[in-house]
Scaffold this motif. Structure first.
Motif, PDB file in Angstrom:
ATOM      1  N   PHE A  39     -26.843-118.334  10.073  1.00 26.63           N
ATOM      2  CA  PHE A  39     -25.407-118.202  10.280  1.00 26.63           C
ATOM      3  C   PHE A  39     -25.102-117.733  11.696  1.00 26.63           C
ATOM      4  CE2 PHE A  39     -21.816-115.220  10.414  1.00 26.63           C
ATOM      5  CZ  PHE A  39     -20.778-116.096  10.138  1.00 26.63           C
ATOM      6  N   HIS A  40     -25.785-116.692  12.146  1.00 28.37           N
ATOM      7  CA  HIS A  40     -25.527-116.166  13.490  1.00 28.37           C
ATOM      8  C   HIS A  40     -26.014-117.135  14.578  1.00 28.37           C
ATOM      9  CE1 HIS A  40     -23.924-112.383  12.127  1.00 28.37           C
ATOM     10  NE2 HIS A  40     -24.998-112.174  11.349  1.00 28.37           N
ATOM     11  N   THR A  41     -27.108-117.840  14.294  1.00 31.65           N
ATOM     12  CA  THR A  41     -27.583-118.849  15.245  1.00 31.65           C
ATOM     13  C   THR A  41     -26.568-119.975  15.377  1.00 31.65           C
ATOM     14  OG1 THR A  41     -29.894-118.377  14.695  1.00 31.65           O
ATOM     15  CG2 THR A  41     -29.437-120.494  15.748  1.00 31.65           C
ATOM     16  N   LEU A  42     -26.079-120.458  14.237  1.00 31.75           N
ATOM     17  CA  LEU A  42     -25.076-121.519  14.246  1.00 31.75           C
ATOM     18  C   LEU A  42     -23.813-121.064  14.976  1.00 31.75           C
ATOM     19  CD1 LEU A  42     -24.244-124.333  13.201  1.00 31.75           C
ATOM     20  CD2 LEU A  42     -23.468-123.220  11.088  1.00 31.75           C
ATOM     21  N   LYS A  87     -21.215-128.940   0.474  1.00 30.58           N
ATOM     22  CA  LYS A  87     -20.700-128.333  -0.753  1.00 30.58           C
ATOM     23  C   LYS A  87     -21.680-128.450  -1.917  1.00 30.58           C
ATOM     24  CE  LYS A  87     -18.142-132.439  -2.328  1.00 30.58           C
ATOM     25  NZ  LYS A  87     -18.861-132.605  -3.597  1.00 30.58           N
ATOM     26  N   ASP A  88     -22.664-129.341  -1.799  1.00 28.55           N
ATOM     27  CA  ASP A  88     -23.617-129.560  -2.896  1.00 28.55           C
ATOM     28  C   ASP A  88     -24.962-128.875  -2.673  1.00 28.55           C
ATOM     29  OD1 ASP A  88     -21.827-131.170  -4.321  1.00 28.55           O
ATOM     30  OD2 ASP A  88     -22.400-132.950  -3.192  1.00 28.55           O
ATOM     31  N   ASP A 114     -21.077-119.539   1.561  1.00 30.58           N
ATOM     32  CA  ASP A 114     -19.810-120.203   1.886  1.00 30.58           C
ATOM     33  C   ASP A 114     -19.520-120.187   3.380  1.00 30.58           C
ATOM     34  OD1 ASP A 114     -19.300-120.883  -0.712  1.00 30.58           O
ATOM     35  OD2 ASP A 114     -18.048-119.141  -1.133  1.00 30.58           O
ATOM     36  N   ARG A 115     -19.860-119.102   4.054  1.00 32.63           N
ATOM     37  CA  ARG A 115     -19.553-119.014   5.487  1.00 32.63           C
ATOM     38  C   ARG A 115     -20.358-120.037   6.295  1.00 32.63           C
ATOM     39  NH1 ARG A 115     -22.380-113.349   7.518  1.00 32.63           N
ATOM     40  NH2 ARG A 115     -24.407-113.630   6.491  1.00 32.63           N
ATOM     41  N   ARG A 131     -18.656-123.698   8.102  1.00 29.03           N
ATOM     42  CA  ARG A 131     -18.924-124.029   9.506  1.00 29.03           C
ATOM     43  C   ARG A 131     -19.586-125.406   9.638  1.00 29.03           C
ATOM     44  NH1 ARG A 131     -17.988-119.011   9.188  1.00 29.03           N
ATOM     45  NH2 ARG A 131     -17.413-117.688  10.955  1.00 29.03           N
ATOM     46  N   LEU A 132     -20.431-125.742   8.685  1.00 26.83           N
ATOM     47  CA  LEU A 132     -21.037-127.078   8.712  1.00 26.83           C
ATOM     48  C   LEU A 132     -19.996-128.159   8.468  1.00 26.83           C
ATOM     49  CD1 LEU A 132     -24.371-126.435   6.759  1.00 26.83           C
ATOM     50  CD2 LEU A 132     -24.091-126.730   9.228  1.00 26.83           C
TER      51      LEU A 132
END
Length: 481
Positions: A263-266, A285-286, A292-293, A297-298
């Motif tokens: 998450f932090h890398t993204l 979503k699958d 969720d966070r 972002r994706l």
């Protein structure tokens, strides 16, 4: 030539739509275009079309240019040229179109343009330059054989290919960052995201690219935590690369600590306007267990899917692979291999390699009899199943197979479920009880009612009839019947 630019171009677009069997691609790519100006160069007119994004420029140039010229010629029959320019102001004028471009996979699913019979010549890599870049440490694990020029484009992957090529030409565009490519295993996702990296390195050798599988990211993260070396891990993945390419992202759903780091890398890449390209076997979503966070972002950027290629595209891929390996195949052999290789491109290549190896070891000529002999066991395993039809329908309507089997009464899922039952009864020798059992234990009367409803509605509803025709084409691509 005195023309009202707006009226003239609207007439051209209207004529194109009237002549099109399927207006979805036209609505997607041509509606937001504008005729900016008409220049007179030594008696030859230049029609300058404005488009909102690089992706529009690419797709119109590749797929609609000849039709556009034909329609303009209906109004002006002297010499002329058509030029396409990217004008971001058009995006601002049409926010609805811009928003649709952020998630085009579903809209573009049934886009009916030509199937390419040869690999695109865009993005041919200079292998010497690329090898030099590898030695300089400007890439991490990229495969130089995966290029745009070695990727065969068909209706199943043309949008994903266009999106990747657009990113490779203009990385870190706000509209396509992150770029999320998804599709079943063995469809060419790894090839495409590698092609992005190889193309960029060819154009800009100084760029540093990090290509990593999610499994490797996960293992390195766990190892760094155990060794108390997270500072090295973060430095490697957050600070030392200009672009991040991540394969098989669905694996990240396994661990919370790894997801925290990803998450932090993204975030670091997106906030610093560095490009991220991600591949997965399913939509964000699958992905089970994904936070969720990360999921949101994706989904910020562009999502594009890859499906199983139709028979024509499989033929094109086989011809390319055979030429690459200098294998001589008759049309009869190529068509046969394409027909029986129904699950993935990887399966297609595997069957070709099996036949080639058997031929090399035994000195036999590769003909139809040899193919049938070598692949006899494979053919027995390829009979159409209930699961195949459920998968085809779920992919067509962008829903999960589990939804077809569940008790959901929402109209889209109910319709998709009834269509699936109808197709299973039509194409498979299955009893009503067997069909009901395949949908979570539905009663046989439910199956009867579903089949009767679809039989009745398809005669009244052109859209439903068209959907069934498309689905039966997909079934045909599996069965070859």
């Amino acid at each position: 030539m005195q023309l009202d630019y707006h009226d003239f171009w609207e007439k051209v677009k209207k004529n194109l739509q009237n002549k099109s069997i399927d207006n979805r691609p036209l609505n997607l790519w041509l509606v937001p275009t504008e005729l900016l100006k008409i220049n007179d160069l030594d008696g030859s007119l230049v029609f300058e079309l404005g488009v909102p994004t690089d992706l529009h420029e690419y797709w119109i140039s590749q797929n609609f240019m000849s039709q556009i010229r034909q329609e303009i010629a209906q109004f002006y029959n002297n010499n002329f040229e058509v030029k396409i320019v990217v004008d971001p102001k058009i995006t601002q004028k049409n926010e609805e179109t811009h928003e649709s471009n952020l998630n085009l996979a579903a809209t573009f699913k049934q886009h009916q343009t030509k199937t390419y019979n040869t690999p695109t010549q865009q993005g041919v890599v200079n292998y010497k330059n690329y090898s030099d870049n590898l030695k300089q440490g400007n890439s991490d694990n990229l495969d130089p054989s995966y290029t745009f020029s070695s990727f065969v484009v068909g209706r199943n992957n043309e949008f994903a290919h266009a999106a990747c090529f657009s990113v490779a030409e203009n990385p870190a565009s706000r509209r396509y960052n992150p770029l999320f490519i998804y599709g079943p295993t063995g469809m060419g996702k790894t090839h495409l995201i590698n092609a992005v990296g190889t193309h960029i390195l060819t154009k800009s050798p100084g760029i540093k690219i990090c290509y990593v599988s999610a499994e490797r990211f996960l293992n390195e993260c766990i190892s760094s935590i155990r060794r108390s070396e997270m500072h090295k891990f973060r430095q490697k993945y957050r600070d030392q690369a200009d672009m991040l390419l991540v394969d098989d992202i669905q694996i990240l759903g396994r661990g919370e600590a790894v997801q925290e780091e990803f998450f932090h890398t993204l975030n670091e890449y997106l906030e610093s306007k560095r490009q991220v390209v991600v591949a997965s076997d399913r939509m964000p979503k699958d992905i089970k267990g994904l936070e969720d966070r990360i999921r949101t972002r994706l989904e910020w950027g562009l999502i594009a899917d890859i499906q199983m290629p139709d028979v024509e595209t499989r033929v094109a891929i086989l011809r390319y692979k055979a030429e690459e390996q200098r294998i001589r195949l008759s049309n009869e052999v190529v068509n046969y291999l394409a027909k029986i290789s129904k699950r993935s491109i990887r399966e297609l290549e595997g069957n070709l390699n099996k036949v080639r190896i058997y031929s090399d070891l035994n000195g036999d000529t590769i003909d139809l009899d040899l193919c049938k002999k070598v692949l006899a066991a494979h053919i027995e395993q390829q009979a159409l199943s209930i699961e195949d039809i459920q998968r085809i329908v779920s992919e067509h309507y962008k829903i999960r197979v589990q939804d077809l089997k569940a008790k959901s009464r929402t109209k889209p899922i109910v319709t998709a479920r009834q269509i699936t039952m109808f197709l299973i009864k039509k194409h498979l020798d299955k009893s009503l009880v067997e069909i009901g059992r395949a949908f979570g234990g539905k009663d046989h009367t439910t199956v009867i009612n579903a089949i009767k409803r679809i039989e009745s509605q398809r005669l009244k509803d052109p859209d439903l009839s068209s959907d069934i025709e498309d689905l039966e084409t997909s079934i045909h691509n599996i069965t070859g019947l």
